[in-house]
Motif scaffolding. Sequence first.
Motif, PDB file in Angstrom:
ATOM      1  N   GLY A 410      75.279 -11.827 -31.896  1.00 48.17           N
ATOM      2  CA  GLY A 410      74.840 -10.480 -32.226  1.00 48.17           C
ATOM      3  C   GLY A 410      74.302  -9.718 -31.020  1.00 48.17           C
ATOM      4  O   GLY A 410      73.627 -10.298 -30.155  1.00 48.17           O
ATOM      5  N   ARG A 411      74.599  -8.433 -30.974  1.00 47.81           N
ATOM      6  CA  ARG A 411      74.180  -7.602 -29.844  1.00 47.81           C
ATOM      7  C   ARG A 411      72.882  -6.855 -30.108  1.00 47.81           C
ATOM      8  O   ARG A 411      72.342  -6.196 -29.222  1.00 47.81           O
ATOM      9  CB  ARG A 411      75.284  -6.589 -29.532  1.00 47.81           C
ATOM     10  N   GLY A 412      72.381  -6.934 -31.326  1.00 50.24           N
ATOM     11  CA  GLY A 412      71.165  -6.208 -31.659  1.00 50.24           C
ATOM     12  C   GLY A 412      69.914  -7.023 -31.401  1.00 50.24           C
ATOM     13  O   GLY A 412      69.964  -8.233 -31.132  1.00 50.24           O
ATOM     14  N   ALA A 413      68.785  -6.345 -31.490  1.00 50.51           N
ATOM     15  CA  ALA A 413      67.501  -7.025 -31.329  1.00 50.51           C
ATOM     16  C   ALA A 413      67.263  -7.957 -32.508  1.00 50.51           C
ATOM     17  O   ALA A 413      67.862  -7.814 -33.573  1.00 50.51           O
ATOM     18  CB  ALA A 413      66.378  -5.991 -31.240  1.00 50.51           C
ATOM     19  N   ALA A 414      66.381  -8.931 -32.286  1.00 50.75           N
ATOM     20  CA  ALA A 414      66.023  -9.835 -33.377  1.00 50.75           C
ATOM     21  C   ALA A 414      65.369  -9.056 -34.508  1.00 50.75           C
ATOM     22  O   ALA A 414      64.586  -8.129 -34.283  1.00 50.75           O
ATOM     23  CB  ALA A 414      65.089 -10.922 -32.858  1.00 50.75           C
ATOM     24  N   VAL A 415      65.724  -9.431 -35.731  1.00 54.14           N
ATOM     25  CA  VAL A 415      65.224  -8.755 -36.929  1.00 54.14           C
ATOM     26  C   VAL A 415      64.428  -9.752 -37.747  1.00 54.14           C
ATOM     27  O   VAL A 415      64.853 -10.895 -37.924  1.00 54.14           O
ATOM     28  CB  VAL A 415      66.400  -8.194 -37.762  1.00 54.14           C
ATOM     29  N   PRO A 416      63.260  -9.348 -38.264  1.00 55.99           N
ATOM     30  CA  PRO A 416      62.489 -10.292 -39.095  1.00 55.99           C
ATOM     31  C   PRO A 416      63.279 -10.700 -40.331  1.00 55.99           C
ATOM     32  O   PRO A 416      63.960  -9.868 -40.946  1.00 55.99           O
ATOM     33  CB  PRO A 416      61.233  -9.488 -39.473  1.00 55.99           C
ATOM     34  N   PRO A 417      63.224 -11.952 -40.719  1.00 58.25           N
ATOM     35  CA  PRO A 417      63.920 -12.375 -41.941  1.00 58.25           C
ATOM     36  C   PRO A 417      63.272 -11.764 -43.174  1.00 58.25           C
ATOM     37  O   PRO A 417      62.069 -11.470 -43.188  1.00 58.25           O
ATOM     38  CB  PRO A 417      63.758 -13.897 -41.922  1.00 58.25           C
ATOM     39  N   VAL A 418      64.060 -11.549 -44.207  1.00 58.26           N
ATOM     40  CA  VAL A 418      63.486 -11.071 -45.457  1.00 58.26           C
ATOM     41  C   VAL A 418      62.739 -12.223 -46.107  1.00 58.26           C
ATOM     42  O   VAL A 418      63.096 -13.388 -45.954  1.00 58.26           O
ATOM     43  CB  VAL A 418      64.584 -10.547 -46.407  1.00 58.26           C
ATOM     44  N   ALA A 419      61.663 -11.904 -46.810  1.00 55.80           N
ATOM     45  CA  ALA A 419      60.861 -12.939 -47.468  1.00 55.80           C
ATOM     46  C   ALA A 419      60.536 -12.460 -48.870  1.00 55.80           C
ATOM     47  O   ALA A 419      59.553 -11.745 -49.087  1.00 55.80           O
ATOM     48  CB  ALA A 419      59.589 -13.213 -46.670  1.00 55.80           C
ATOM     49  N   PHE A 420      61.409 -12.827 -49.803  1.00 51.33           N
ATOM     50  CA  PHE A 420      61.160 -12.468 -51.194  1.00 51.33           C
ATOM     51  C   PHE A 420      60.127 -13.439 -51.759  1.00 51.33           C
ATOM     52  O   PHE A 420      60.226 -14.654 -51.574  1.00 51.33           O
ATOM     53  CB  PHE A 420      62.463 -12.549 -52.000  1.00 51.33           C
ATOM     54  N   THR A 421      59.135 -12.895 -52.434  1.00 50.59           N
ATOM     55  CA  THR A 421      58.003 -13.712 -52.891  1.00 50.59           C
ATOM     56  C   THR A 421      58.118 -14.060 -54.369  1.00 50.59           C
ATOM     57  O   THR A 421      58.694 -13.304 -55.160  1.00 50.59           O
ATOM     58  CB  THR A 421      56.684 -12.975 -52.659  1.00 50.59           C
ATOM     59  N   THR A 422      57.568 -15.195 -54.711  1.00 52.98           N
ATOM     60  CA  THR A 422      57.501 -15.606 -56.110  1.00 52.98           C
ATOM     61  C   THR A 422      56.327 -14.904 -56.768  1.00 52.98           C
ATOM     62  O   THR A 422      55.204 -14.924 -56.237  1.00 52.98           O
ATOM     63  CB  THR A 422      57.322 -17.121 -56.211  1.00 52.98           C
ATOM     64  N   PRO A 423      56.541 -14.225 -57.878  1.00 55.62           N
ATOM     65  CA  PRO A 423      55.424 -13.531 -58.547  1.00 55.62           C
ATOM     66  C   PRO A 423      54.289 -14.507 -58.855  1.00 55.62           C
ATOM     67  O   PRO A 423      54.527 -15.682 -59.162  1.00 55.62           O
ATOM     68  CB  PRO A 423      56.068 -12.998 -59.829  1.00 55.62           C
ATOM     69  N   PRO A 424      53.034 -14.043 -58.765  1.00 55.96           N
ATOM     70  CA  PRO A 424      51.897 -14.932 -59.027  1.00 55.96           C
ATOM     71  C   PRO A 424      51.939 -15.503 -60.447  1.00 55.96           C
ATOM     72  O   PRO A 424      52.504 -14.909 -61.363  1.00 55.96           O
ATOM     73  CB  PRO A 424      50.681 -14.005 -58.836  1.00 55.96           C
ATOM     74  N   ALA A 425      51.317 -16.667 -60.589  1.00 53.51           N
ATOM     75  CA  ALA A 425      51.220 -17.280 -61.916  1.00 53.51           C
ATOM     76  C   ALA A 425      50.500 -16.337 -62.866  1.00 53.51           C
ATOM     77  O   ALA A 425      49.521 -15.673 -62.502  1.00 53.51           O
ATOM     78  CB  ALA A 425      50.475 -18.611 -61.814  1.00 53.51           C
ATOM     79  N   GLY A 426      50.990 -16.275 -64.079  1.00 50.82           N
ATOM     80  CA  GLY A 426      50.377 -15.406 -65.069  1.00 50.82           C
ATOM     81  C   GLY A 426      51.037 -14.050 -65.170  1.00 50.82           C
ATOM     82  O   GLY A 426      50.730 -13.270 -66.082  1.00 50.82           O
ATOM     83  N   THR A 427      51.921 -13.727 -64.197  1.00 48.75           N
ATOM     84  CA  THR A 427      52.641 -12.459 -64.276  1.00 48.75           C
ATOM     85  C   THR A 427      53.603 -12.497 -65.457  1.00 48.75           C
ATOM     86  O   THR A 427      54.313 -13.487 -65.662  1.00 48.75           O
ATOM     87  CB  THR A 427      53.436 -12.209 -62.979  1.00 48.75           C
ATOM     88  N   GLY A 428      53.651 -11.457 -66.225  1.00 50.14           N
ATOM     89  CA  GLY A 428      54.564 -11.405 -67.364  1.00 50.14           C
ATOM     90  C   GLY A 428      56.009 -11.502 -66.919  1.00 50.14           C
ATOM     91  O   GLY A 428      56.354 -11.168 -65.772  1.00 50.14           O
ATOM     92  N   ILE A 429      56.868 -11.945 -67.831  1.00 52.73           N
ATOM     93  CA  ILE A 429      58.263 -12.171 -67.470  1.00 52.73           C
ATOM     94  C   ILE A 429      58.930 -10.885 -67.010  1.00 52.73           C
ATOM     95  O   ILE A 429      59.578 -10.842 -65.955  1.00 52.73           O
ATOM     96  CB  ILE A 429      59.021 -12.786 -68.668  1.00 52.73           C
ATOM     97  N   ASP A 430      58.771  -9.803 -67.776  1.00 51.42           N
ATOM     98  CA  ASP A 430      59.402  -8.543 -67.398  1.00 51.42           C
ATOM     99  C   ASP A 430      58.835  -8.006 -66.095  1.00 51.42           C
ATOM    100  O   ASP A 430      59.568  -7.464 -65.253  1.00 51.42           O
ATOM    101  CB  ASP A 430      59.230  -7.509 -68.504  1.00 51.42           C
ATOM    102  N   ALA A 431      57.519  -8.159 -65.909  1.00 50.92           N
ATOM    103  CA  ALA A 431      56.894  -7.703 -64.664  1.00 50.92           C
ATOM    104  C   ALA A 431      57.406  -8.520 -63.481  1.00 50.92           C
ATOM    105  O   ALA A 431      57.626  -7.982 -62.378  1.00 50.92           O
ATOM    106  CB  ALA A 431      55.381  -7.807 -64.778  1.00 50.92           C
ATOM    107  N   ALA A 432      57.596  -9.819 -63.685  1.00 55.34           N
ATOM    108  CA  ALA A 432      58.095 -10.670 -62.605  1.00 55.34           C
ATOM    109  C   ALA A 432      59.513 -10.259 -62.205  1.00 55.34           C
ATOM    110  O   ALA A 432      59.861 -10.199 -61.012  1.00 55.34           O
ATOM    111  CB  ALA A 432      58.072 -12.134 -63.041  1.00 55.34           C
TER     112      ALA A 432
END
Length: 724
Positions: A410-432
């Motif tokens: 790749g010729r571009g600058a380094a890009v931070p990786p994406v970091a998708f997070t796990t919703p906290p415990a207790g979060t409702g299903i639809d909200a998660a």
Amino acid sequence: MILAHSTSLSGAIVQPRLDYFRPDIEGLRAIAVVAVVLFHAEVPGIRGGYVGVDVFFVISGFLITGMLWREAGASGSVRLRSFYGARARRLLPASALVGVVTMVVSILVLPPLRVPTVLFDGIYSALYVGNYWFVLDHINYFNTLLVPSPFLHYWSLGVEEQFYLVWAPLVLGTTWIIRRFRRDRSRAVDASPRPYLVALGLVATVSFALSLVITYAVPSLAFFSLPTRAWQLAAGGLVALTAAHWRRLTPGSAAVSGWAGICMIVFGCFWFTSATPFPGTAALLPTLGAVLVIGSGCAIPSRGAGRFLGTARMRAIGRISYSWYLWHWPVLVLLPAALDRPLGLAERIIAVLLAAGLAWLTLRYVENPLRFAPAIRDYPWRSLGLGMVATVIAVATGFGLLRVVPIPVGRGAAVPPVAFTTPPAGTGIDAAVSQSLAEVHAALATSLGSRPVPSNLTPSLSEVAVQQGNFKYNGCLRTPYESGQPECAMGDTSSPTTVALIGDSHAAMWTPAFQEIALQRHWRLELLAKEACAITQTRAGGTLGRLIEDMQHCQQWRDQIVARLTAERPRLVIISVWRSYGVDEIASGFNSYDQAWFDGMTHLVRQLHDAGSQVLVLGPIPAPHQAVTICLSGHLGNAAACDLSRSAAVNQSGIAMEASATRAGGGQYVDVTDLFCTADRCPAIVGNTLVYLDTTHLSITYAQQLAPAIGALTDRAMAQSAPR
């Protein structure tokens, strides 16, 4: 020389004149090469122009068999050095020249990831085993997913050269048998064609039988191999051996036969398509057409169809047919790569005319000088040496260029990786679900627009092959011709909660995500997958289509998996399959998203649901219909050139109907499109992560990153259904 045979007044077969030239066969070469060239140029209507190669095979069989038979009948033997020397002098220098030029231009204009494969194609083609290399490399002659190899057309040259290697010993062996079992061995061998007719008849029969079976079992092998094409060469040989009978045709009958043959060839050009199982029975049409043209020409070579074929214009095209065939395909493949855009119809026509010009130059300055130079022509060993030198140069060029192929970074600058997070415990299903999808949508949106490939792309373009190998999961993903399914437990293997991930390689590609989910939720995850076999209860249509499935153990494997799941009753069964059966692949005998597919999905889901499992069907990922990694290696400065159009990559109506079919069986459906696409685009790179591994699969890295989102969607689906 191209000769017809004659009989004496007493009826005894005598040797034909050696000064008789068949201009109609030179014109028939013109029809064959024009058919192939127009097909490759994608001229509208010429969907079956590939049958021109079949015509070439019949011509070669006629010429070579006649020549060998005459020599064997006259001298009782075949001078192999002279025969192979003449073939080497005629064919190898021109093919080596085109091969070397093609390899050099390929390394300059093709994407770097494509170049090594093309160079190996060139090396094996120079050795005249390219046809089997394409079989081993699982190349489909009609596949449009990859940038086509500029050496793909060399497959037919491989068949021809292998034919030469086999045919001369076959004729020589038949001659030896005649002498061995004849009472008076002191007499010269006569020119009776009967023993040779028996030998060629056996070859044709066995080869045709193989072609019929293998066309539907292993299509690429049937298309590319000598054993499945030998019957066409033998057909031409049978015409040569029966020329005396063809000469007895009345002028009227011969004229009708000749024109009928041309019509059969032309009809095949317009009637056949890339979906026609070939060679199989379909190849009978152009093969018999060529037989009729050549056979009728034995009687009236300058009348009827022969008058048209023998015109100066047709003969001029026929003379350059070999070189034109060599040049036209590399020009059509490499010119768009050099321009970085597809060619329009007019440009493709100009390209093949340019190739015709190169063919004329090759004929004038390479083919004819080497073919007719007395210093080479009169010495078989020199002819063989010339061919060997040409081959060595081509092979050495290929290996030399392999050492200088650039590694795409790749010729571009380094890009931070994406970091998708796990919703906290207790979060409702639809909200998660909402939180996870919002994170993914934001990452997708920021990954669009003109941008270079990042220098820290993960996996890097040079590591793609490693990830492809990791899909096998130590044999858990069964190959097409493997039977059975081993125990493949992952996650928390001691857990009483079992989740089964089933399907084909598109189930295996989701394994990294579900491995993480299984560890977090303490599931015992089982992978049950088999390449090229859809788990849905969709039986291939027709007897021969079912033969493919039976040879690949598909139905047996499906029945085994369903029986196993019915007995084990896992808490959740997740189904993921490829949706391009019958589109990007035509050998399966059925089509994704047709009524049989939807009915099969409903039936499978109902079976599993009635057995006591919750069932979740994952929708398809966007279909790239191209090798995204190869595209990126050629656009290191602008990754956006390889992004997908959502409308082209996603079959939204098919997804909607499949979701309805799933719910009709009592299951839940997850459309995963929004994990890959914005409203109109699907980026090839998200953050620094490569999304697509090849023409159809998700990369392991992106699958792992999507684990939180897939987990939330799975939780919601499980909450919305309950087993019976």
